[in-house]
Motif scaffolding. Sequence first.
Motif, PDB file in Angstrom:
ATOM      1  N   ASN A  53       0.971  -1.140  -0.383  1.00  0.00           N
ATOM      2  CA  ASN A  53      -0.101   0.033   0.011  1.00  0.00           C
ATOM      3  C   ASN A  53       0.979   1.272   0.070  1.00  0.00           C
ATOM      4  N   LEU A  54       2.012   1.134   0.946  1.00  0.00           N
ATOM      5  CA  LEU A  54       2.709   2.382   0.726  1.00  0.00           C
ATOM      6  C   LEU A  54       3.389   2.642  -0.524  1.00  0.00           C
ATOM      7  N   HIS A  55       3.786   1.462  -1.229  1.00  0.00           N
ATOM      8  CA  HIS A  55       4.422   1.697  -2.408  1.00  0.00           C
ATOM      9  C   HIS A  55       3.561   2.509  -3.365  1.00  0.00           C
ATOM     10  N   ASP A  56       2.218   1.815  -3.400  1.00  0.00           N
ATOM     11  CA  ASP A  56       1.211   2.495  -4.370  1.00  0.00           C
ATOM     12  C   ASP A  56       1.120   3.804  -4.188  1.00  0.00           C
ATOM     13  N   GLU A  57       1.328   4.536  -2.799  1.00  0.00           N
ATOM     14  CA  GLU A  57       1.207   5.748  -2.567  1.00  0.00           C
ATOM     15  C   GLU A  57       2.413   6.539  -2.866  1.00  0.00           C
ATOM     16  N   LEU A  58       3.704   5.930  -2.936  1.00  0.00           N
ATOM     17  CA  LEU A  58       4.758   6.783  -3.064  1.00  0.00           C
ATOM     18  C   LEU A  58       5.184   6.530  -4.655  1.00  0.00           C
ATOM     19  N   HIS A  59       5.272   5.395  -4.921  1.00  0.00           N
ATOM     20  CA  HIS A  59       5.818   5.006  -6.460  1.00  0.00           C
ATOM     21  C   HIS A  59       7.399   5.267  -6.543  1.00  0.00           C
ATOM     22  N   VAL A  60       8.231   4.918  -5.419  1.00  0.00           N
ATOM     23  CA  VAL A  60       9.548   5.031  -5.463  1.00  0.00           C
ATOM     24  C   VAL A  60       9.928   3.745  -6.104  1.00  0.00           C
ATOM     25  N   THR A  61      11.025   3.788  -6.939  1.00  0.00           N
ATOM     26  CA  THR A  61      11.683   2.492  -7.714  1.00  0.00           C
ATOM     27  C   THR A  61      12.115   1.803  -6.429  1.00  0.00           C
ATOM     28  N   SER A  62      11.763   0.549  -6.322  1.00  0.00           N
ATOM     29  CA  SER A  62      12.077  -0.274  -5.091  1.00  0.00           C
ATOM     30  C   SER A  62      12.591  -1.555  -5.642  1.00  0.00           C
ATOM     31  N   ILE A  63      13.476  -2.119  -4.631  1.00  0.00           N
ATOM     32  CA  ILE A  63      14.009  -3.583  -5.226  1.00  0.00           C
ATOM     33  C   ILE A  63      13.898  -4.060  -3.550  1.00  0.00           C
ATOM     34  N   PHE A  64      13.467  -5.367  -3.447  1.00  0.00           N
ATOM     35  CA  PHE A  64      13.496  -6.201  -2.255  1.00  0.00           C
ATOM     36  C   PHE A  64      14.050  -7.416  -2.389  1.00  0.00           C
ATOM     37  N   VAL A  65      14.889  -7.988  -1.435  1.00  0.00           N
ATOM     38  CA  VAL A  65      15.482  -9.248  -1.621  1.00  0.00           C
ATOM     39  C   VAL A  65      14.484  -9.868  -0.489  1.00  0.00           C
ATOM     40  N   THR A  66      14.267 -11.359  -0.981  1.00  0.00           N
ATOM     41  CA  THR A  66      13.362 -12.454  -0.204  1.00  0.00           C
ATOM     42  C   THR A  66      13.884 -13.687  -0.788  1.00  0.00           C
ATOM     43  N   HIS A  67      13.806 -14.565   0.293  1.00  0.00           N
ATOM     44  CA  HIS A  67      13.703 -16.208  -0.292  1.00  0.00           C
ATOM     45  C   HIS A  67      12.335 -16.549  -0.037  1.00  0.00           C
ATOM     46  N   ASP A  68      11.451 -15.811   0.379  1.00  0.00           N
ATOM     47  CA  ASP A  68      10.104 -16.226   0.745  1.00  0.00           C
ATOM     48  C   ASP A  68       9.207 -16.260  -0.554  1.00  0.00           C
ATOM     49  N   GLN A  69       8.648 -17.259  -1.330  1.00  0.00           N
ATOM     50  CA  GLN A  69       7.982 -17.255  -2.273  1.00  0.00           C
ATOM     51  C   GLN A  69       6.615 -16.479  -2.167  1.00  0.00           C
ATOM     52  N   GLU A  70       6.035 -16.849  -1.317  1.00  0.00           N
ATOM     53  CA  GLU A  70       4.735 -16.072  -1.115  1.00  0.00           C
ATOM     54  C   GLU A  70       4.796 -14.689  -0.809  1.00  0.00           C
TER      55      GLU A  70
END
Length: 363
Positions: free
Chosen positions: A181-198
């Motif tokens: 929801n925060l990203h939809d509001e700010l639209h900052v180009t973002s990359i996040f690392v995860t090993h969690d498929q879900e």
Amino acid sequence: MGIEVNNIGKRFGDFVALDDVSLNFPQGELTALLGPSGCGKTTLLRIIAGLEPPDSGQVFLDGEDASSHHVRERQVGFVFQHYALFKHMSVFDNIAFGLRVKPRKQRPSEAQIRRKVMSLLELVQLDWLAERYPPQLSGGQRQRIALARALAVEPRVLLLDEPFGALDAKVRKELRRWLRNLHDELHVTSIFVTHDQEEALEVADRIVLMNKGKVAQVGAPDEVYNHPASPFVYGFLGNVNLFHGRVHEGALEAGGIVLDAPDHADARDVQGTGFVRPHDIEVRRYTKEAPGEAGIAARLRRAHAIGPLAQLELERADNAQLIEAVMSAERYAQLGLTEGETLLVRPKRLRVFINEASEGERA
């Protein structure tokens, strides 16, 4: 701001962390770098941030070669798994820190800093905690403060390294929704690392799946889940059943049944493997009159029917291989299945990959 990495290579001694990786991260999108431990995703994130130099390749930020730029010049916000908040500073001072250490000519006034910090605290819905200290906060609250601190300096790029990895499952799920929801509001180009498929499938606009320092597949969540490019991608994104057999002229013969494999109409007597999701396994009662092609006989070892879905664990009669099946709890109740009985299972939909050894033989 868009991000582009071209031909990035990185080794740590004999270990190849990144092997000629090229990717484009579109402006305003939230991209997940997904993969098992040691696949190179965090190394790539650190290279984009300027925290780690590549052995080869370039990083472009907004079309400009930033490879030689210091981390301070890249205007990158970074959020780590373990918060990295200053314990001796209040929540307010933690968020204000990046603004207060700017060069004098760029530094806002204290009044401007106060307005900025309080607006960020409202954005992360924690304005009532401004005077508290990090040890007084929950894990989820600390991670939201860490995100507010990263956003305070108005980064062109937001990089998150396993941001929710240290939190329990319930809090992690709440924060995933909140981050989206925060990203939809700010639209900052973002990359996040995860090993969690879900996590990746739920939050990201786009997924970059990595394996052994290489990019295995790039695409929207539904694309990589429903149309995996390789056995690795299929197996990594959720549970999967394997059916080994012979592929010949568009069909997979496995365990006494013949399954359609239209992608391999030209195959001639090669070994292959069918990949089937648990929800694509059809389960019905076994009768001796049923022809052998109707399905594979399997004994119901265990059933877990709590909530809307029933999860079945079955053991094949011919080779003792385990098969996982999922059906609605309503359907499970209608069938009246009991543990220990023999059932017939048949894949409703599968994806067949030719085994690598067979590929070599064909070549």
